[in-house]
Motif scaffolding. Structure first.
Motif, mmCIF file in Angstrom:
data_model
loop_
_atom_site.group_PDB
_atom_site.id
_atom_site.type_symbol
_atom_site.label_atom_id
_atom_site.label_comp_id
_atom_site.label_asym_id
_atom_site.label_seq_id
_atom_site.Cartn_x
_atom_site.Cartn_y
_atom_site.Cartn_z
ATOM 1 N N THR A 114 83.700 30.039 57.716
ATOM 2 C CA THR A 114 83.375 30.917 58.836
ATOM 3 C C THR A 114 81.870 30.846 59.059
ATOM 4 O O THR A 114 81.111 30.609 58.123
ATOM 5 C CB THR A 114 83.812 32.373 58.579
ATOM 6 O OG1 THR A 114 83.334 33.173 59.660
ATOM 7 C CG2 THR A 114 83.242 32.920 57.285
ATOM 8 N N ALA B 230 80.160 33.376 60.229
ATOM 9 C CA ALA B 230 79.893 34.793 60.509
ATOM 10 C C ALA B 230 78.435 35.179 60.307
ATOM 11 O O ALA B 230 77.970 36.157 60.888
ATOM 12 C CB ALA B 230 80.789 35.674 59.629
ATOM 13 N N ARG C 36 74.070 32.787 68.407
ATOM 14 C CA ARG C 36 75.422 32.508 68.937
ATOM 15 C C ARG C 36 75.374 32.411 70.457
ATOM 16 O O ARG C 36 76.018 31.542 71.057
ATOM 17 C CB ARG C 36 76.385 33.636 68.572
ATOM 18 C CG ARG C 36 76.699 33.722 67.110
ATOM 19 C CD ARG C 36 77.670 34.880 66.888
ATOM 20 N NE ARG C 36 77.686 35.276 65.481
ATOM 21 C CZ ARG C 36 78.425 36.241 64.991
ATOM 22 N NH1 ARG C 36 79.213 36.942 65.796
ATOM 23 N NH2 ARG C 36 78.396 36.528 63.714
ATOM 24 N N ASP D 270 87.704 31.669 67.090
ATOM 25 C CA ASP D 270 86.354 32.222 67.138
ATOM 26 C C ASP D 270 85.704 31.965 65.781
ATOM 27 O O ASP D 270 86.010 32.661 64.806
ATOM 28 C CB ASP D 270 86.394 33.718 67.449
ATOM 29 C CG ASP D 270 84.981 34.316 67.483
ATOM 30 O OD1 ASP D 270 84.011 33.609 67.090
ATOM 31 O OD2 ASP D 270 84.848 35.479 67.889
ATOM 32 N N PHE E 255 82.963 32.608 64.583
ATOM 33 C CA PHE E 255 82.036 33.619 64.087
ATOM 34 C C PHE E 255 82.759 34.805 63.453
ATOM 35 O O PHE E 255 82.148 35.598 62.741
ATOM 36 C CB PHE E 255 81.128 34.110 65.223
ATOM 37 C CG PHE E 255 80.416 32.974 65.923
ATOM 38 C CD1 PHE E 255 79.531 32.163 65.225
ATOM 39 C CD2 PHE E 255 80.659 32.713 67.256
ATOM 40 C CE1 PHE E 255 78.879 31.118 65.860
ATOM 41 C CE2 PHE E 255 80.010 31.667 67.904
ATOM 42 C CZ PHE E 255 79.125 30.860 67.204
ATOM 43 N N THR E 256 84.053 34.930 63.756
ATOM 44 C CA THR E 256 84.796 36.041 63.161
ATOM 45 C C THR E 256 85.990 35.554 62.340
ATOM 46 O O THR E 256 86.491 36.281 61.486
ATOM 47 C CB THR E 256 85.324 37.004 64.250
ATOM 48 O OG1 THR E 256 86.160 36.251 65.142
ATOM 49 C CG2 THR E 256 84.176 37.630 65.034
ATOM 50 N N GLN E 257 86.457 34.324 62.631
ATOM 51 C CA GLN E 257 87.655 33.842 61.950
ATOM 52 C C GLN E 257 87.310 32.776 60.913
ATOM 53 O O GLN E 257 86.255 32.151 60.988
ATOM 54 C CB GLN E 257 88.620 33.240 62.972
ATOM 55 C CG GLN E 257 89.251 34.266 63.888
ATOM 56 C CD GLN E 257 90.051 33.570 64.985
ATOM 57 O OE1 GLN E 257 89.532 33.246 66.042
ATOM 58 N NE2 GLN E 257 91.323 33.329 64.719
ATOM 59 N N ARG E 258 88.234 32.572 59.982
ATOM 60 C CA ARG E 258 88.115 31.454 59.056
ATOM 61 C C ARG E 258 88.965 30.300 59.580
ATOM 62 O O ARG E 258 90.100 30.498 59.987
ATOM 63 C CB ARG E 258 88.585 31.858 57.655
ATOM 64 C CG ARG E 258 87.665 32.903 57.040
ATOM 65 C CD ARG E 258 88.110 33.305 55.651
ATOM 66 N NE ARG E 258 87.271 34.401 55.165
ATOM 67 C CZ ARG E 258 87.421 34.995 53.999
ATOM 68 N NH1 ARG E 258 88.389 34.601 53.178
ATOM 69 N NH2 ARG E 258 86.611 35.962 53.636
#
Lengths: 114, 565
Positions: free
Chosen positions: B270, B272, B279, B299, B301-304
């Motif tokens: 990720t 994040a 971003r 996404d 930035f929020t998901q793996r």
């Protein structure tokens, strides 16, 4: 890999045939580019960047072909995104898409700084 | 229709180094032909990337410090003099692109010359070369070199995949090989055409290689994607399938821990930790990086998301054609190597030059080789009416009976190379016995390529067959050298010899076609290319050329010679 040439957008300009670095396309009947050697596609998206008609779609999967639905791809707004974000053609000079590549070093520096 | 051209300088390859070579030769007053396997402007790994260049202002202290810092990380195999040369040449040459590239202007009104977007950079270089009168042959892969009877280069021959089609022959006083590194058909972004064609063509003509063991660089990408743009991954955290964070040791080089984890199972990442302001402007920094995510509804930035590592072979490794002088000449008189086709040990030693150093190398080695080839043309003329021999073998002229199904044999060869050159356990965690087994397998593939591979007349099949032979050749030099270097040094890691050996603090040369050899580079040894071509007797030609098995009877026949003369 390249999956789609949108017939009713394509202007038969031959640009994708010319600029593809791996010679994936052939000129088909009536000038529509055919995806003749999909297995040679290197998923570099550069054909999309050069396509002023936003008629090409490269699926992100570089390992195998994937089925795509032309109508939903056209509706998705993804066509032409790379060209727009790169500030090419009619987007040149648009401040929203100014080239900030020179700030790349900042990514590394701020990541290191935590 | 076949195309016959005579020119001063022929450049093979239209990526970063090839374009700079063409520009330099043309600016030196030479007539230049550039033949690209694909399209000059999108070809090569730089066209898909965004290179920085090693950029140090002309302050003697700063430059000396930059060289000292880099040399300290080169494991004793670099040459500070060459580092200083590329810093200086890059600083002077890169701003000459300003009429063709819209440089960003940073605070203080100074154009930002050193960091460019790849597609725009190569598009600009094409325009620059065309403005200078360079004749560009797109979709025109070279298949083999042509040699004078004294062993010096006389031109090249290839085919045209678009337009009228047919073969091309270009006679030239000087030839620059700028065909890129060999990525062994990994999915490294922009590397599909980087199959080591120039390495094979040059070796057939008598060139040697250096540093082929330093070919283990890997770059992270989303699992099924080619986007090996690593900047954003500076903010990445990595996890295994159970959600446990993978310890990357706090080092920016995450390759070894990630490869170990990938050998054990899937790995997820990720981004994040990337701050919101970065971003927001990421598409303006790297417009392509988010395409694969957005097209899959991820996404980052929020998901793996699942990741992989793509091998770079010699692209961001440091091995390639050995250079014998400051002009980047190879062992073959009149044949120069530029960019990733050449060894970069001179500037990077056993550690990857990464993007910035390799780009500075491409600009500089391209410039020097283009200038030198132009000088050679001025000094000795084109010699275009002297008889020549074609140097190519495997994949062009099988020694034994050709197999009917060339496509199947080509696939067998490329699959075989990938099976030896891409698995992490074989490349990143090398062991002597495994390397020896790989080499035996690759030797067998070479015999198939040499004896049986005859692609017929279909242009695509001809290119693929020659690529397959080149891949096998590069894999053999790489594996043989990795076997010979029984230690761990820089990019080259041996699980069975994990420390530095003082006995191996030198470069390793390799070469040969039927029999691959590896030996220590002895800088005191006089290179064949330092003699003038006329002094070079047949006995002094490379082992490859002396070997009777190397050349098929057809190649030596008068008919063959008249075809290419």
């Amino acid at each position: 890999m390249i999956e789609l040439v949108v017939d009713d957008r394509c202007t038969r300009c031959d640009t994708c045939i010319q600029v593809c670095p791996t010679n994936v396309f052939e000129r088909g009947a009536g000038g529509l580019p055919l995806i003749a050697r999909q297995e040679d596609c290197q998923t570099c998206f550069l054909c999309e960047l050069y396509c002023q008609a936003d008629a090409l779609y490269v699926a992100p999967n570089c390992d195998e072909p994937v089925a795509v639905d032309a109508a939903s791809i056209v509706a998705s707004g993804l066509l032409g995104q790379f060209r727009r974000h790169s500030g090419w053609h009619e987007w040149e000079g648009d401040p929203a898409h100014a080239n900030l590549h020179w700030r790349m070093g900042e990514l590394f520096a701020r990541a290191r700084a935590g | 229709m076949s195309l016959h051209l005579e020119t001063d300088v022929l450049i093979i390859g239209g990526g970063l180094a090839g374009c700079w070579a063409a520009v330099a030769a043309a600016r030196a007053g030479a007539e230049v032909v550039l033949a690209d396997k694909g399209y000059c402007g999108t070809s090569g790994v730089t066209a898909t990337a965004g290179p920085n260049h090693w950029w140090v202002p002309p302050d003697p202290e700063k430059r000396a410090q930059a060289v000292r810092d880099r040399d300290a990380r080169a494991f004793g195999l670099a040459d500070p003099r060459w580092m200083a040369r590329i810093i200086d040449t890059t600083w002077r040459v890169l701003p000459t692109l300003a009429d063709y590239y819209r440089h960003s202007v940073t605070a203080g009104g100074v154009p930002h010359y050193q960091s460019l977007r790849g597609p725009e950079y190569l598009r600009a270089l094409r325009r620059y070369a065309e403005t200078l009168g360079v004749r560009i042959l797109d979709h025109s892969p070279a298949l083999e070199l042509l040699l004078h009877v004294d062993g010096s280069v006389a031109g090249a021959r290839g085919l045209r995949r678009q337009g009228e089609g047919g073969d091309w022959t270009v006679r030239a006083a000087g030839v620059v090989v700028a065909t890129g590194g060999c990525a062994f058909l990994s999915k490294l972004l922009g590397s599909r055409t980087n199959t080591g064609d120039g390495h094979l063509m040059a070796a057939e003509a008598g060139a040697r290689l250096s540093g082929m063991e330093f070919s283990t660089y890997h770059t992270v990408a989303e699992r099924h994607s080619t986007q090996t743009r690593s900047a954003s991954y500076a903010f990445a955290d990595y996890f295994d399938a159970d959600g446990r964070q993978i310890d990357t040791g706090g080092s920016p080089d995450v390759t070894v821990p990630l490869a170990r984890a990938l050998l054990a199972g899937p790995v997820y990442a990720t981004l994040a930790r990337m701050p919101a302001d970065l971003r927001a402007i990421l598409p303006q920094i790297q417009p392509a990086i988010l395409l694969p995510f957005q097209r899959q509804g991820i996404d980052p930035f929020t998901q793996r998301f699942p990741i992989t590592l793509h091998g770079e072979g010699t692209v961001r490794g440091t091995g390639g054609l050995r250079l014998v002088d400051d002009d980047c000449q190879t062992d073959v008189p009149g044949l120069y190597a530029a960019g990733d086709a050449a060894t970069r040990e001179l500037i990077a030693g056993a550690t990857s030059g990464g993007g910035a150093q390799n780009s500075a190398w491409a600009v500089s080695s391209g410039t020097w080789s283009g200038q030198a080839a132009a000088r050679l043309a001025r000094a000795q003329g084109r010699r275009a009416h002297q008889g020549v021999e074609a140097a190519g073998g495997a994949g062009l002229r099988p020694d034994a009976g050709a197999l009917k199904d060339a496509a199947a044999l080509t696939r067998h060869l490329t699959d075989g190379v990938r099976a030896e050159m891409l698995p992490y356990d074989k490349i990143l965690f090398r062991r002597g016995p495994v390397l020896a087994q790989s080499l035996a397998t690759l030797d067998s593939l070479w015999r198939d390529a040499r004896d049986r591979l005859a692609p017929g007349s279909d242009p695509t099949a001809r290119v693929r067959a020659r690529e397959a032979a080149a891949l096998v050749a590069c894999a053999r030099w790489t594996t043989a050298t990795a076997l010979a270097r029984g230690e761990t040094r820089g990019l080259h890691r041996r699980e069975d010899a994990p420390s530095l050996s003082p006995d191996l603090a030198h470069r390793l040369l390799s070469g040969g076609l039927d029999t691959v050899w590896v030996r220590a580079d002895d800088p005191t040894q006089r290179s064949p290319a330092q003699r003038s071509p006329t002094q070079r007797s047949p006995a002094q030609r490379s082992p490859a050329q002396r070997s009777p098995a190397q050349r098929s009877p057809a190649q030596r026949s008068p008919a063959q010679r008249s075809n290419v003369a």
